[in-house]
Motif scaffolding. Structure first.
Motif, PDB file in Angstrom:
ATOM      1  N   PHE A   1       0.872  -1.181   0.000  1.00 29.73           N
ATOM      2  CA  PHE A   1       0.000   0.000   0.000  1.00 29.73           C
ATOM      3  C   PHE A   1       0.904   1.225   0.000  1.00 29.73           C
ATOM      4  CE2 PHE A   1      -2.670   3.041   2.541  1.00 29.73           C
ATOM      5  CZ  PHE A   1      -3.846   3.008   1.804  1.00 29.73           C
ATOM      6  N   ALA A   2       0.864   2.018  -1.078  1.00 29.88           N
ATOM      7  CA  ALA A   2       1.789   3.143  -1.239  1.00 29.88           C
ATOM      8  C   ALA A   2       1.019   4.459  -1.218  1.00 29.88           C
ATOM      9  CB  ALA A   2       2.585   2.996  -2.528  1.00 29.88           C
ATOM     10  N   LEU A   3       0.848   4.994  -0.006  1.00 28.90           N
ATOM     11  CA  LEU A   3       0.136   6.254   0.188  1.00 28.90           C
ATOM     12  C   LEU A   3       1.070   7.373   0.643  1.00 28.90           C
ATOM     13  CD1 LEU A   3      -2.634   7.765   0.388  1.00 28.90           C
ATOM     14  CD2 LEU A   3      -2.763   6.946   2.764  1.00 28.90           C
TER      15      LEU A   3
ATOM     16  N   THR B   1       7.309   6.912   0.369  1.00 30.72           N
ATOM     17  CA  THR B   1       8.241   6.426   1.381  1.00 30.72           C
ATOM     18  C   THR B   1       7.500   5.833   2.566  1.00 30.72           C
ATOM     19  OG1 THR B   1      10.288   6.990   2.566  1.00 30.72           O
ATOM     20  CG2 THR B   1       8.483   8.603   2.653  1.00 30.72           C
ATOM     21  N   TRP B   2       8.255   5.145   3.421  1.00 29.19           N
ATOM     22  CA  TRP B   2       7.715   4.373   4.541  1.00 29.19           C
ATOM     23  C   TRP B   2       6.751   3.296   4.026  1.00 29.19           C
ATOM     24  CZ3 TRP B   2       6.649   9.904   5.454  1.00 29.19           C
ATOM     25  CH2 TRP B   2       7.741  10.539   6.050  1.00 29.19           C
TER      26      TRP B   2
ATOM     27  N   ILE C   1      14.455   2.717  -4.160  1.00 28.11           N
ATOM     28  CA  ILE C   1      15.697   3.465  -4.048  1.00 28.11           C
ATOM     29  C   ILE C   1      16.295   3.413  -2.653  1.00 28.11           C
ATOM     30  CG2 ILE C   1      15.104   5.003  -5.943  1.00 28.11           C
ATOM     31  CD1 ILE C   1      14.426   7.149  -3.852  1.00 28.11           C
ATOM     32  N   GLU C   2      15.556   2.842  -1.699  1.00 29.10           N
ATOM     33  CA  GLU C   2      16.066   2.826  -0.328  1.00 29.10           C
ATOM     34  C   GLU C   2      15.346   1.768   0.480  1.00 29.10           C
ATOM     35  OE1 GLU C   2      16.476   6.111   3.329  1.00 29.10           O
ATOM     36  OE2 GLU C   2      14.819   6.265   1.881  1.00 29.10           O
ATOM     37  N   ARG C   3      16.100   1.041   1.276  1.00 30.63           N
ATOM     38  CA  ARG C   3      15.536   0.227   2.350  1.00 30.63           C
ATOM     39  C   ARG C   3      15.702   1.005   3.648  1.00 30.63           C
ATOM     40  NH1 ARG C   3      17.444  -6.106   1.497  1.00 30.63           N
ATOM     41  NH2 ARG C   3      16.131  -6.551  -0.334  1.00 30.63           N
ATOM     42  N   ILE C   4      14.663   1.031   4.472  1.00 33.78           N
ATOM     43  CA  ILE C   4      14.678   1.837   5.692  1.00 33.78           C
ATOM     44  C   ILE C   4      14.740   0.911   6.895  1.00 33.78           C
ATOM     45  CG2 ILE C   4      13.457   3.573   7.051  1.00 33.78           C
ATOM     46  CD1 ILE C   4      11.998   4.394   4.466  1.00 33.78           C
ATOM     47  N   PRO C   5      15.865   0.875   7.618  1.00 32.48           N
ATOM     48  CA  PRO C   5      15.948   0.039   8.828  1.00 32.48           C
ATOM     49  C   PRO C   5      15.185   0.695   9.980  1.00 32.48           C
ATOM     50  CG  PRO C   5      18.002   1.238   8.504  1.00 32.48           C
ATOM     51  CD  PRO C   5      17.121   1.563   7.322  1.00 32.48           C
ATOM     52  N   VAL C   6      14.437  -0.101  10.718  1.00 37.01           N
ATOM     53  CA  VAL C   6      13.650   0.407  11.843  1.00 37.01           C
ATOM     54  C   VAL C   6      13.902  -0.462  13.074  1.00 37.01           C
ATOM     55  CG1 VAL C   6      11.830   1.551  10.514  1.00 37.01           C
ATOM     56  CG2 VAL C   6      11.653  -0.894  10.944  1.00 37.01           C
ATOM     57  N   ILE C   7      13.458   0.023  14.250  1.00 35.63           N
ATOM     58  CA  ILE C   7      13.824  -0.637  15.502  1.00 35.63           C
ATOM     59  C   ILE C   7      13.249  -2.043  15.629  1.00 35.63           C
ATOM     60  CG2 ILE C   7      14.264   1.485  16.776  1.00 35.63           C
ATOM     61  CD1 ILE C   7      11.504   1.251  18.023  1.00 35.63           C
TER      62      ILE C   7
ATOM     63  N   THR D   1      11.584   3.088   0.224  1.00 35.24           N
ATOM     64  CA  THR D   1      11.161   4.235  -0.570  1.00 35.24           C
ATOM     65  C   THR D   1      11.091   3.836  -2.032  1.00 35.24           C
ATOM     66  OG1 THR D   1      12.173   5.781   0.993  1.00 35.24           O
ATOM     67  CG2 THR D   1      11.731   6.612  -1.213  1.00 35.24           C
ATOM     68  N   LEU D   2      10.014   4.230  -2.687  1.00 33.01           N
ATOM     69  CA  LEU D   2       9.801   3.936  -4.101  1.00 33.01           C
ATOM     70  C   LEU D   2       9.970   5.218  -4.917  1.00 33.01           C
ATOM     71  CD1 LEU D   2       6.429   1.944  -3.830  1.00 33.01           C
ATOM     72  CD2 LEU D   2       8.746   1.021  -3.646  1.00 33.01           C
ATOM     73  N   ARG D   3      10.513   5.069  -6.119  1.00 38.89           N
ATOM     74  CA  ARG D   3      10.570   6.197  -7.059  1.00 38.89           C
ATOM     75  C   ARG D   3       9.846   5.813  -8.347  1.00 38.89           C
ATOM     76  NH1 ARG D   3      16.284   8.491  -7.879  1.00 38.89           N
ATOM     77  NH2 ARG D   3      15.699   9.610  -5.970  1.00 38.89           N
TER      78      ARG D   3
END
Length: 388
Positions: A127-129, A159-160, A200-206, A213-215
């Motif tokens: 889901f890309a909102l 993103t996210w 374009i990015e993988r986001i590491p989280v806790i 992130t998608l472009r």
């Protein structure tokens, strides 16, 4: 507490039968859960969780070909799975969130093409909102989709996005300009291999989950990829969130249930000064508060889901109350559990330490606690101004 809850008037026999999901997860997911707790690669584990859930038929609760979703079933599934595995619950939830727009608003052809694989666990949905500058307010979305003959061309970033770099398909929201603000948005289903779409990015989280992130760079999709009509995007997104915000609360309840389970075992086993930790009044105070918070949260969550299922109406206020209260209360429940464990509670590898990391994001995604308060208050003020 969970089995007693199933006899509440919110549920019927088909919901009570879902108790089997918890029993199934205890054995069918145990090897994946062990890898998850050992710090396994979430990009390798998530597809395995999806495949197991699909093979066993549980993903048929998250999507359907007939255009209907049962909010209570989704909530029960998330509640039970969260109690056992944060990543397993995530895998189930994102299959639902990532395909709900197609389930609820898609054409028969779109449902057939995209949902069968979601339900059998062979296609991963997303889901890309959200955007960098439009997380809490979709009306500020900048991503655009322009009509070009028999296609739309998408440009911008999201993103996210959960399941970025894993998904086979994304439900993407973009500005098509039928009106200003939120009224000028539309929804599209975009396949992961569409030219011009990249991660374009993988986001590491806790609490490790696949997030990125998608472009979209001149990403061309057929006009038939639009879900609903031009300008329907905001209505579609809010309808999806009406179902899934309540289920975020259910996930929080499941995490809190596990924390209480761990706290009860710790209180019975740990001895201080010759007495069990459970014998101390301060311990009993914490346990009573934890149990009460869980029960109250579950009531709000399943009330919201019941209203959605039985009326079919928009339930933004009920869902916001459920998510707000359940996630905030679960944070407190898990914090108390960590405190009862003392130093062990903040030791990597302990269940309560993992729960502490898992719960934090739930107070943010699908609308922060602060956004939920605005939804609740604005609804009440609007009703008051009309004399309701």
């Amino acid at each position: 507490m969970f089995d007693e809850m199933l006899h509440w008037p919110f549920f019927d026999e088909r919901h009570r039968a879902l108790r089997a999901l918890g029993d199934w997860a205890d054995s069918a997911l145990d090897d994946l859960v062990a890898q998850e707790h050992a710090g396994g690669d979430v990009y390798a584990l998530t597809p395995q969780f999806v495949a197991r859930l699909g093979e066993a038929g549980w993903l048929r609760l998250a999507a359907s070909l007939d255009g209907r979703l049962d909010a209570r079933s989704i909530c029960l599934a998330r509640d039970m799975l969260a109690r056992r595995s944060g990543l397993g619950e995530f895998a189930f939830a994102m299959q639902g969130l990532g395909s709900a727009a197609i389930t609820l608003f898609g054409t028969p052809d779109q449902r057939e093409r995209y949902l069968r694989g979601v339900m059998d666990g062979t296609r991963i949905a997303a889901f890309a909102l959200s955007e960098e500058g439009a997380g809490s307010n979709p009306g500020e979305m900048e991503m655009a989709a322009r009509r070009d003959g028999d296609a739309y061309v998408l440009n911008g970033e999201k993103t996210w996005i959960s399941n970025a770099d894993l998904a086979h398909q994304y439900v993407v929201f973009a500005r098509t300009g039928e009106a200003d603000g939120a009224r000028g948005l539309s929804a599209f289903v975009v396949e992961a291999d569409a030219p011009g779409l990249s991660v374009i990015e993988r986001i590491p989280v806790i609490a490790p989950h696949p997030l990125g992130t998608l472009r979209f760079d001149e990403c061309r999709v057929p006009a038939s990829a639009m879900i609903g009509a031009p300008g329907d995007g905001f209505r579609i997104a809010m309808s999806v969130l009406d179902v899934f915000r309540s289920s975020v609360g259910a996930s929080a309840v499941g995490l809190a249930r596990r924390a209480l389970d761990e706290a009860l075992k710790r209180a019975a086993a740990r001895r201080i000064g010759g007495r069990a930790l459970a014998d101390y009044q301060m311990t009993q105070d914490k346990i009573a508060d934890m149990a009460t918070a869980i029960e109250a949260s579950a009531l709000l969550v399943y009330r919201a889901a019941w209203v959605k299922d039985t009326t079919g109406a928009r339930t933004s206020r009920e869902a916001a109350m459920a998510k707000l209260f359940a996630t905030e209360q679960a944070q407190g429940v898990i914090d108390r559990a960590v405190q009862l464990f003392g130093g062990l509670g903040v030791t990597v590898g302990m269940p309560v330490e993992s729960l502490y990391r898992e719960i934090r994001a739930l107070r943010i995604y699908e609308g922060t606690t602060e956004v939920q308060k605005l939804i609740i208050a604005s609804g009440l003020l609007a009703a008051a101004s009309h004399g309701n």
